[in-house]
Motif scaffolding. Structure first.
Motif, PDB file in Angstrom:
ATOM      1  N   VAL A 195       0.839  -1.198   0.000  1.00 18.61           N
ATOM      2  CA  VAL A 195       0.000   0.000   0.000  1.00 18.61           C
ATOM      3  C   VAL A 195       0.875   1.250   0.000  1.00 18.61           C
ATOM      4  O   VAL A 195       0.653   2.188  -0.764  1.00 18.61           O
ATOM      5  N   LEU A 196       1.907   1.255   0.861  1.00 19.80           N
ATOM      6  CA  LEU A 196       2.824   2.394   0.925  1.00 19.80           C
ATOM      7  C   LEU A 196       3.862   2.348  -0.194  1.00 19.80           C
ATOM      8  O   LEU A 196       4.531   3.332  -0.460  1.00 19.80           O
ATOM      9  N   PRO A 237      15.206   5.331   3.201  1.00 25.48           N
ATOM     10  CA  PRO A 237      13.886   5.631   2.631  1.00 25.48           C
ATOM     11  C   PRO A 237      12.913   4.480   2.890  1.00 25.48           C
ATOM     12  O   PRO A 237      12.618   3.678   2.007  1.00 25.48           O
ATOM     13  N   LEU A 238      12.428   4.400   4.106  1.00 26.32           N
ATOM     14  CA  LEU A 238      11.465   3.373   4.486  1.00 26.32           C
ATOM     15  C   LEU A 238      10.459   3.968   5.449  1.00 26.32           C
ATOM     16  O   LEU A 238      10.578   5.126   5.839  1.00 26.32           O
ATOM     17  N   ALA A 239       9.474   3.164   5.812  1.00 22.52           N
ATOM     18  CA  ALA A 239       8.446   3.620   6.752  1.00 22.52           C
ATOM     19  C   ALA A 239       8.581   2.860   8.061  1.00 22.52           C
ATOM     20  O   ALA A 239       8.904   1.675   8.067  1.00 22.52           O
ATOM     21  N   LEU A 240       8.354   3.541   9.156  1.00 28.28           N
ATOM     22  CA  LEU A 240       8.228   2.913  10.469  1.00 28.28           C
ATOM     23  C   LEU A 240       6.733   2.874  10.771  1.00 28.28           C
ATOM     24  O   LEU A 240       6.059   3.909  10.694  1.00 28.28           O
ATOM     25  N   VAL A 241       6.223   1.684  11.075  1.00 34.49           N
ATOM     26  CA  VAL A 241       4.780   1.480  11.187  1.00 34.49           C
ATOM     27  C   VAL A 241       4.453   0.860  12.538  1.00 34.49           C
ATOM     28  O   VAL A 241       5.164  -0.037  13.001  1.00 34.49           O
ATOM     29  N   THR A 242       3.375   1.317  13.164  1.00 39.23           N
ATOM     30  CA  THR A 242       2.931   0.716  14.417  1.00 39.23           C
ATOM     31  C   THR A 242       1.423   0.862  14.575  1.00 39.23           C
ATOM     32  O   THR A 242       0.803   1.719  13.938  1.00 39.23           O
ATOM     33  N   LEU A 243       0.856   0.012  15.430  1.00 31.63           N
ATOM     34  CA  LEU A 243      -0.551   0.093  15.808  1.00 31.63           C
ATOM     35  C   LEU A 243      -0.624   0.546  17.253  1.00 31.63           C
ATOM     36  O   LEU A 243       0.106   0.024  18.101  1.00 31.63           O
TER      37      LEU A 243
END
Length: 195
Positions: free
Chosen positions: A17-18, A36-42
């Motif tokens: 998705v990203l 160049p990456l994403a850090l993702v959390t809930l």
């Protein structure tokens, strides 16, 4: 860390998705990177602080569960999680004077906690901490009753936040209840995984 080493790091995956490599942070985790990456959390009642240096293109995120821990130095506590994140950023050449912050979470997703709920305490802690450290707050989405998914791009400071529908609330609430139950029984040293 390059794209290859980022893909080998625990919690790493490709997010279609990203359309980027991403690293999923669990409670008591933090990461700092210039990649160049994403850090993702809930997040439910937990808080994620995203700090970055827009000039250097370095940033990081933490995910903490409780505001303070007294003499405890476990990263599930906000005070220690913030220090770990800031110290790692400084080691990578970030100047404290250029740090900017975005903070998310602190939802009161656990029913039955009406007096001084943990989400409210976590949100209050992070705002007070940033004010005391004189780190400018660029954005926030704190409080309410909704869990959130947060995607942070450390090089640019760009952040995407999605409030999760109520169908997902049960999963996050059950996980938080189980985790807080384990907190009462476990010593506070070492890493903790929720999922």
């Amino acid at each position: 860390m390059n794209a290859v080493s980022a893909s080998l790091e625990p919690g790493s995956y490709y997010d279609p998705v990203l359309q980027t490599h991403a690293i999923k942070l669990l409670p008591a985790d933090y990461r700092v990177t210039d990649q160049p990456l994403a850090l993702v959390t809930l997040l439910g009642s937990c808080v994620a602080a995203c700090l970055f240096d827009p000039l250097l293109g370095v940033g990081g995120m933490n995910h903490f569960m409780l505001p303070g821990g007294g003499s405890d130095v476990c990263s599930r506590y906000g005070a220690h999680a913030m220090e770990l994140l800031i110290n790692d950023l400084l080691k990578r050449g970030v100047r404290r004077s250029r740090l900017q912050a975005k903070v998310f979470g602190g939802g009161n997703v656990l029913s039955g906690f009406y007096s001084d709920p943990i989400g409210t305490r976590n949100a209050g802690f992070v705002l007070e901490y940033l004010a005391a450290e004189r780190i400018p707050l660029m954005a926030q989405d704190l409080g309410d009753i909704h869990p959130r998914k947060v995607c942070f791009f450390p090089q640019t400071g760009r952040t995407l936040v999605k409030r999760l529908p109520s169908a997902r609330n049960d999963v996050i609430v059950d996980a938080e209840r189980a985790y807080y139950g384990r907190l009462a029984r476990e010593p506070s040293s070492g890493s903790v995984e929720l999922f």
